[in-house]
Write a protein that holds these residues in place. Sequence first.
Motif, PDB file in Angstrom:
ATOM      1  N   CYS A   1       0.824  -1.210   0.000  1.00 45.71           N
ATOM      2  CA  CYS A   1       0.000   0.000   0.000  1.00 45.71           C
ATOM      3  C   CYS A   1       0.861   1.264   0.000  1.00 45.71           C
ATOM      4  CB  CYS A   1      -0.909  -0.026   1.211  1.00 45.71           C
ATOM      5  SG  CYS A   1      -1.837   1.479   1.456  1.00 45.71           S
ATOM      6  N   ASP A   2       1.916   1.254   0.825  1.00 44.56           N
ATOM      7  CA  ASP A   2       2.850   2.386   0.843  1.00 44.56           C
ATOM      8  C   ASP A   2       3.413   2.627  -0.548  1.00 44.56           C
ATOM      9  OD1 ASP A   2       2.506   2.611   3.551  1.00 44.56           O
ATOM     10  OD2 ASP A   2       4.315   1.479   4.066  1.00 44.56           O
ATOM     11  N   LEU A   3       3.816   1.549  -1.176  1.00 42.75           N
ATOM     12  CA  LEU A   3       4.400   1.661  -2.507  1.00 42.75           C
ATOM     13  C   LEU A   3       3.409   2.289  -3.482  1.00 42.75           C
ATOM     14  CD1 LEU A   3       6.379  -1.688  -2.714  1.00 42.75           C
ATOM     15  CD2 LEU A   3       7.320   0.604  -3.004  1.00 42.75           C
ATOM     16  N   GLY A   4       2.144   1.925  -3.324  1.00 40.92           N
ATOM     17  CA  GLY A   4       1.120   2.516  -4.177  1.00 40.92           C
ATOM     18  C   GLY A   4       1.096   4.031  -4.043  1.00 40.92           C
ATOM     19  N   VAL A   5       1.201   4.493  -2.813  1.00 41.15           N
ATOM     20  CA  VAL A   5       1.204   5.939  -2.568  1.00 41.15           C
ATOM     21  C   VAL A   5       2.476   6.572  -3.134  1.00 41.15           C
ATOM     22  CG1 VAL A   5       1.213   7.746  -0.813  1.00 41.15           C
ATOM     23  CG2 VAL A   5      -0.184   5.691  -0.489  1.00 41.15           C
ATOM     24  N   VAL A   6       3.591   5.962  -2.823  1.00 42.22           N
ATOM     25  CA  VAL A   6       4.878   6.503  -3.258  1.00 42.22           C
ATOM     26  C   VAL A   6       4.952   6.582  -4.788  1.00 42.22           C
ATOM     27  CG1 VAL A   6       7.344   6.024  -3.406  1.00 42.22           C
ATOM     28  CG2 VAL A   6       6.157   5.803  -1.215  1.00 42.22           C
ATOM     29  N   LEU A   7       4.485   5.549  -5.436  1.00 38.65           N
ATOM     30  CA  LEU A   7       4.591   5.493  -6.903  1.00 38.65           C
ATOM     31  C   LEU A   7       3.369   6.065  -7.588  1.00 38.65           C
ATOM     32  CD1 LEU A   7       5.995   1.849  -7.177  1.00 38.65           C
ATOM     33  CD2 LEU A   7       7.281   3.987  -7.059  1.00 38.65           C
ATOM     34  N   ASN A   8       2.378   6.430  -6.795  1.00 36.39           N
ATOM     35  CA  ASN A   8       1.125   6.910  -7.348  1.00 36.39           C
ATOM     36  C   ASN A   8       0.542   5.906  -8.336  1.00 36.39           C
ATOM     37  OD1 ASN A   8      -0.976   8.738  -7.676  1.00 36.39           O
ATOM     38  ND2 ASN A   8       0.018   9.707  -9.437  1.00 36.39           N
ATOM     39  N   LEU A   9       0.380   4.708  -7.831  1.00 33.09           N
ATOM     40  CA  LEU A   9      -0.026   3.596  -8.677  1.00 33.09           C
ATOM     41  C   LEU A   9      -1.062   2.764  -7.935  1.00 33.09           C
ATOM     42  CD1 LEU A   9       1.382   3.193 -11.415  1.00 33.09           C
ATOM     43  CD2 LEU A   9       2.613   1.275 -10.431  1.00 33.09           C
ATOM     44  N   SER A  10      -1.900   2.079  -8.673  1.00 32.19           N
ATOM     45  CA  SER A  10      -2.919   1.251  -8.045  1.00 32.19           C
ATOM     46  C   SER A  10      -2.276   0.086  -7.310  1.00 32.19           C
ATOM     47  CB  SER A  10      -3.866   0.708  -9.109  1.00 32.19           C
ATOM     48  OG  SER A  10      -3.235  -0.307  -9.849  1.00 32.19           O
ATOM     49  N   GLN A  11      -3.023  -0.442  -6.359  1.00 35.63           N
ATOM     50  CA  GLN A  11      -2.514  -1.579  -5.586  1.00 35.63           C
ATOM     51  C   GLN A  11      -2.212  -2.758  -6.508  1.00 35.63           C
ATOM     52  OE1 GLN A  11      -4.831  -4.557  -4.835  1.00 35.63           O
ATOM     53  NE2 GLN A  11      -2.884  -5.512  -4.375  1.00 35.63           N
ATOM     54  N   SER A  12      -3.067  -2.935  -7.483  1.00 36.18           N
ATOM     55  CA  SER A  12      -2.897  -4.053  -8.408  1.00 36.18           C
ATOM     56  C   SER A  12      -1.617  -3.906  -9.221  1.00 36.18           C
ATOM     57  CB  SER A  12      -4.097  -4.131  -9.342  1.00 36.18           C
ATOM     58  OG  SER A  12      -3.918  -5.144 -10.287  1.00 36.18           O
ATOM     59  N   ALA A  13      -1.426  -2.724  -9.748  1.00 31.11           N
ATOM     60  CA  ALA A  13      -0.228  -2.485 -10.555  1.00 31.11           C
ATOM     61  C   ALA A  13       1.032  -2.729  -9.743  1.00 31.11           C
ATOM     62  CB  ALA A  13      -0.240  -1.067 -11.110  1.00 31.11           C
ATOM     63  N   VAL A  14       1.030  -2.221  -8.518  1.00 30.75           N
ATOM     64  CA  VAL A  14       2.175  -2.434  -7.643  1.00 30.75           C
ATOM     65  C   VAL A  14       2.403  -3.924  -7.422  1.00 30.75           C
ATOM     66  CG1 VAL A  14       3.067  -2.124  -5.306  1.00 30.75           C
ATOM     67  CG2 VAL A  14       1.910  -0.232  -6.459  1.00 30.75           C
ATOM     68  N   SER A  15       1.340  -4.619  -7.140  1.00 30.78           N
ATOM     69  CA  SER A  15       1.436  -6.036  -6.842  1.00 30.78           C
ATOM     70  C   SER A  15       1.991  -6.823  -8.031  1.00 30.78           C
ATOM     71  CB  SER A  15       0.055  -6.576  -6.462  1.00 30.78           C
ATOM     72  OG  SER A  15       0.166  -7.725  -5.661  1.00 30.78           O
ATOM     73  N   HIS A  16       1.534  -6.441  -9.215  1.00 31.35           N
ATOM     74  CA  HIS A  16       2.046  -7.108 -10.415  1.00 31.35           C
ATOM     75  C   HIS A  16       3.551  -6.886 -10.574  1.00 31.35           C
ATOM     76  CE1 HIS A  16      -1.398  -8.935 -12.311  1.00 31.35           C
ATOM     77  NE2 HIS A  16      -2.125  -7.855 -12.111  1.00 31.35           N
ATOM     78  N   GLN A  17       3.961  -5.664 -10.398  1.00 31.21           N
ATOM     79  CA  GLN A  17       5.388  -5.368 -10.541  1.00 31.21           C
ATOM     80  C   GLN A  17       6.193  -6.094  -9.461  1.00 31.21           C
ATOM     81  OE1 GLN A  17       6.582  -4.239 -13.059  1.00 31.21           O
ATOM     82  NE2 GLN A  17       5.401  -2.592 -13.969  1.00 31.21           N
ATOM     83  N   LEU A  18       5.617  -6.192  -8.281  1.00 27.58           N
ATOM     84  CA  LEU A  18       6.317  -6.892  -7.205  1.00 27.58           C
ATOM     85  C   LEU A  18       6.470  -8.372  -7.532  1.00 27.58           C
ATOM     86  CD1 LEU A  18       4.808  -5.153  -4.078  1.00 27.58           C
ATOM     87  CD2 LEU A  18       7.190  -5.095  -4.807  1.00 27.58           C
ATOM     88  N   ARG A  19       5.440  -8.931  -8.122  1.00 27.05           N
ATOM     89  CA  ARG A  19       5.545 -10.335  -8.520  1.00 27.05           C
ATOM     90  C   ARG A  19       6.667 -10.512  -9.534  1.00 27.05           C
ATOM     91  NH1 ARG A  19       0.746 -13.758 -11.321  1.00 27.05           N
ATOM     92  NH2 ARG A  19       0.598 -11.809 -12.470  1.00 27.05           N
TER      93      ARG A  19
END
Lengths: 119, 119
Positions: free
Chosen positions: A61-79
């Motif tokens: 969630c933090d990453l979503g805020v930092v990157l200004n990105l949806s939770q899903s997008a962040v999660s995909h990139q993390l995968r």
Amino acid sequence: MDERDFLCDSECIHALAVREVLENIIQDAKAKKLATLFRALGDPTRVKLIHALKLKELCVCDLGVVLNLSQSAVSHQLRYLRNLNFVKYRRQGKMVYYSLDDEHIHELFQQGLDHIEHV
Amino acid sequence: MDERDFLCDSECIHALAVREVLENIIQDAKAKKLATLFRALGDPTRVKLIHALKLKELCVCDLGVVLNLSQSAVSHQLRYLRNLNFVKYRRQGKMVYYSLDDEHIHELFQQGLDHIEHV
DNA sequence: ATAACATATGAACACATGAGCATACGTTGA
DNA sequence: TCAACGTATGCTCATGTGTTCATATGTTAT
């Protein structure tokens, strides 16, 4: 005989040079691996993500805020980065905290940074 | 007050951590540049091309043989790398000889290699 | 068990990209 | 000037990739 002598007149091949390079060039499999490594750093979102995790361990969630990105997008990139073992994570309750897993990535990243700043 | 205290209960944001990262994270423009740099190395064909030129100055045709690629494909990739100033070239008669233009690229490439071998 | 919430994932879509084809350009030698 | 040849480039297509949407999974507290 010059290094640049031709093998056959219908083509422009410098036989010796080509042979020498062919004998020493990186193997396909290794080239592929290397490309995969660099491609992982070849996206602005991932660059920022990696840089963020370099600064501090963060939850999705933090990453979503930092990157200004949806939770899903962040999660995909993390995968994506997880599959390459670039990041590690620890679950704490409902949240998952991510951080960099690979000191080399850090170095590679830093050297890239040096490059674009040094030019 | 813990570093992980929440900003608001409806979100999972760790305010302090996020703020700190936001203050220090790489700027978008720089992240883009960095991604462009890495993406250039993020293709097996270009990896081999760069490695070949690292070994020896070669003409377009030679590169075609070395990489087992059409002249057109080679030329396209060379344009790509030329635009990024990764390679330099000199015309000699009908032929054009390419070589690496950037010592940093070499280093970056080498560090990448070390990485995939060292793991 | 159920609701609430953080995260993960599959499918779909828009966009980026690498390579092939045809052709243009630039140089050399006749 | 013209033909031959090495290289460059515009167009096109197939494929790859990042994001969104909807939904599943896993954890906590009631």
